[in-house]
Design an enzyme around this catalytic site. Structure first.
Site, PDB file in Angstrom:
ATOM      1  N   ARG A   1       0.822  -1.222   0.000  1.00 53.91           N
ATOM      2  CA  ARG A   1       0.000   0.000   0.000  1.00 53.91           C
ATOM      3  C   ARG A   1       0.853   1.268   0.000  1.00 53.91           C
ATOM      4  NH1 ARG A   1      -2.692  -3.444   3.717  1.00 53.91           N
ATOM      5  NH2 ARG A   1      -1.053  -2.704   5.088  1.00 53.91           N
ATOM      6  N   ILE A   2       1.892   1.305   0.858  1.00 55.61           N
ATOM      7  CA  ILE A   2       2.703   2.530   0.965  1.00 55.61           C
ATOM      8  C   ILE A   2       3.590   2.682  -0.275  1.00 55.61           C
ATOM      9  CG2 ILE A   2       4.403   3.797   2.346  1.00 55.61           C
ATOM     10  CD1 ILE A   2       3.302   2.278   4.827  1.00 55.61           C
TER      11      ILE A   2
ATOM     12  N   THR B   1      11.916   4.642   4.952  1.00 54.07           N
ATOM     13  CA  THR B   1      10.825   4.969   5.886  1.00 54.07           C
ATOM     14  C   THR B   1      10.170   3.668   6.366  1.00 54.07           C
ATOM     15  OG1 THR B   1       9.370   5.239   3.973  1.00 54.07           O
ATOM     16  CG2 THR B   1      10.205   7.255   4.981  1.00 54.07           C
TER      17      THR B   1
ATOM     18  N   ARG C   1      11.689   0.073   8.064  1.00 53.45           N
ATOM     19  CA  ARG C   1      12.231  -0.257   9.382  1.00 53.45           C
ATOM     20  C   ARG C   1      13.748  -0.233   9.270  1.00 53.45           C
ATOM     21  NH1 ARG C   1       8.006   0.740  11.159  1.00 53.45           N
ATOM     22  NH2 ARG C   1       6.623  -0.481  12.475  1.00 53.45           N
TER      23      ARG C   1
ATOM     24  N   GLU D   1      16.872   1.985  17.219  1.00 52.04           N
ATOM     25  CA  GLU D   1      16.279   3.254  17.691  1.00 52.04           C
ATOM     26  C   GLU D   1      16.173   3.256  19.217  1.00 52.04           C
ATOM     27  OE1 GLU D   1      12.553   3.729  15.577  1.00 52.04           O
ATOM     28  OE2 GLU D   1      13.569   3.464  13.660  1.00 52.04           O
TER      29      GLU D   1
ATOM     30  N   HIS E   1      11.887   8.741  13.209  1.00 48.40           N
ATOM     31  CA  HIS E   1      10.768   7.820  12.939  1.00 48.40           C
ATOM     32  C   HIS E   1       9.422   8.562  12.984  1.00 48.40           C
ATOM     33  CE1 HIS E   1       9.512   3.318  13.188  1.00 48.40           C
ATOM     34  NE2 HIS E   1       8.618   4.019  12.517  1.00 48.40           N
TER      35      HIS E   1
HETATM   36  C1  GLV Z   1       5.167   3.023  11.771  1.00 48.81           C
HETATM   37  O1  GLV Z   1       6.330   2.871  11.642  1.00 48.81           O
HETATM   38  C2  GLV Z   1       4.189   2.004  11.545  1.00 48.81           C
HETATM   39  O2  GLV Z   1       4.562   0.831  11.318  1.00 48.81           O
HETATM   40  O3  GLV Z   1       2.993   2.306  11.598  1.00 48.81           O
END
Ligand code: GLV
Length: 326
Positions: free
Chosen positions: A157-158, A237, A239, A268, A285
Site C-alpha cells: 500500500r505505501i 521509511t 524499518r 532506535e 521515525h
Molecule cells: C510506523 O512505523 C508504523 O509501522 O505504523
C-alpha cells in the site's frame, strides 16, 4: 459482567479514548517517558486487552505473564515488535493499523527524497547561521529528482502511494516486490518490475517500503550498496534493520552511493555516529506523524479492542485463527 480491563501504553487521542471508554475500563500510561518492559509487565498481568506502540516488545514472556489477555492492538502498521505466532498459540488476537497511514508515509518519504537531493537541510542550517553572503551560481547545487529513475522496493500500500507521486515528477518507476504486482497496477503506476540487483543498478533513488521480517532483515547490505550507482540515494521509511547500517556508513564513506535519507534506524533511538554527515538527512521515525493520521491510527486500534469485547470480529486481525483457538 463488568467492563473489560485494558492497559494502553500511551494516553492516545480523544477519539480513541471515547471509543474505548464506552466498552472498556482502560488504564492509560500517562507519564511522558515510555514505560519500561517491567512496567508494561506489571500493568498488563491482570488485563484482558493491551494497546501498544511499536516500541513495546510483545513477546511470549509477556503473554505468559498476562493469562487473561485476549487482544494486543498495535498502534502501527508494522508489527515486528509483536510475536504474532505466540499470540496465536495463546489464543490472543493481534491487530495493526493498515491503510490509514499510506498517503502520509508516502508524503514523508517524498519529502526525505526531496530534502536529500536538493540539500534542503544543509541550506536551512546555512540560512540560519548568519553566514550567507548572498546568491551565488554554484551555491548548494544538489541533484534533480524530476526525470530520474526511481526504484521502489516493496510495492504494498505505501509503496504504491509513493509510486503514484512519481508521475508529476516525470520519473521512470521501477519496483521489486516478493510478488509481482497485477498488470493493471503496473499500468496504473507506470511501474516496471526488476529483480533486486537490476533495480539497484538502474535507480537514481532507491526507496524501501517492505515490512521487517526474516527475509527483509539486512536486505540492503554491503554487496547491495556495491551494485548501486555512486550518484544514487537511498531512502528508508520502512524499518531500520532492513538496512545493514554499518554497511551503509561504509558505503557513504567510500563514496559507493551519494547519500541517504532515513526515518528509521537499526537500534532506535541510537543513531550510528557515522550517519551524522552532510549527505545524510535524518528524522526520528516520524513517517506517519501527522495529527490526522496518528489520531486515525489510535482510533483504529481502539475500534479493534472495543469490537472484540463487544463480541464482534476486530476489523484488523493479523491472526484470525486466534479466535478459533481461544
Ligand atoms: C510506523 O512505523 C508504523 O509501522 O505504523
Amino acid at each position: 459482567m463488568g467492563k473489560a480491563k485494558v492497559f494502553s501504553t500511551h494516553p492516545l487521542f480523544e477519539e480513541a479514548r471515547a471509543i474505548l471508554d464506552a466498552d472498556c475500563e482502560v488504564e492509560y500510561w500517562a507519564r511522558p517517558e515510555r514505560p519500561t518492559s517491567q512496567e508494561v509487565f506489571q500493568r498488563v498481568k491482570d488485563k484482558e486487552g493491551l494497546i501498544c506502540l511499536l516500541t513495546d516488545r510483545v513477546g511470549d514472556d509477556l503473554l505468559r505473564a498476562a493469562p487473561k489477555l485476549r487482544i494486543v492492538a498495535n498502534v502501527a502498521v508494522g508489527y515486528d515488535n509483536v510475536d504474532v505466532a505466540s499470540c496465536t498459540k495463546r489464543g490472543v488476537v493481534a491487530t495493526n493499523t493498515p491503510g490509514v497511514l499510506d498517503e502520509t508515509t508516502a508524503d514523508f518519504a517524498w519529502a526525505l527524497m526531496m530534502a536529500i537531493s536538493r540539500r534542503l537541510v544543509e541550506g536551512d542550517a546555512y540560512a540560519r547561521s548568519g553566514n550567507w553572503k548572498g546568491w551565488n551560481l554554484d551555491q548548494f547545487c544538489g541533484t534533480d529528482v524530476w526525470g530520474k529513475t526511481l526504484g521502489i522496493i516493496g510495492l504494498g500500500r505505501i509503496g504504491r502511494a509513493f509510486a503514484r507521486r512519481a508521475a508529476g515528477f516525470k520519473m521512470h518507476v521501477l519496483y521489486n516486490s516478493t510478488k509481482r504486482a497485477p498488470e493493471e497496477i503496473e499500468r496504473e503506476l507506470n511501474a516496471e518490475y526488476r529483480d533486486l540487483n537490476a533495480l539497484l543498478a538502474e535507480s537514481d533513488f532507491v526507496s524501501l517500503h517492505v515490512p521487517l521480517n526474516s527475509e527483509t532483515r539486512g536486505l540492503l547490505d554491503a554487496p547491495k550498496f556495491f551494485r548501486m550507482k555512486p550518484t544514487a540515494f537511498v531512502i528508508n521509511t520502512a524499518r531500520g534493520p532492513v538496512i545493514d547500517e554499518a554497511a551503509l556508513v561504509h558505503a557513504l564513506e567510500a563514496g559507493k552511493i551519494a547519500g541517504a535519507a532515513l526515518d528509521v534506524f537499526e537500534q532506535e533511538p541510537f543513531i550510528h555516529p557515522g550517519l551524522k554527515r552532510p549527505n545524510v538527512v535524518m528524522a526520528p521515525h516520524m513517517g506517519s506523524a501527522s495529527v490526522e493520521t496518528r489520531s486515525k491510527m489510535a482510533a483504529m486500534a481502539a475500534h479493534n479492542v472495543a469490537a472484540l469485547f463487544r463480541g464482534q470480529r476486530p476489523p484488523n486481525m493479523l491472526n484470525p485463527e486466534a479466535l478459533q483457538s481461544a
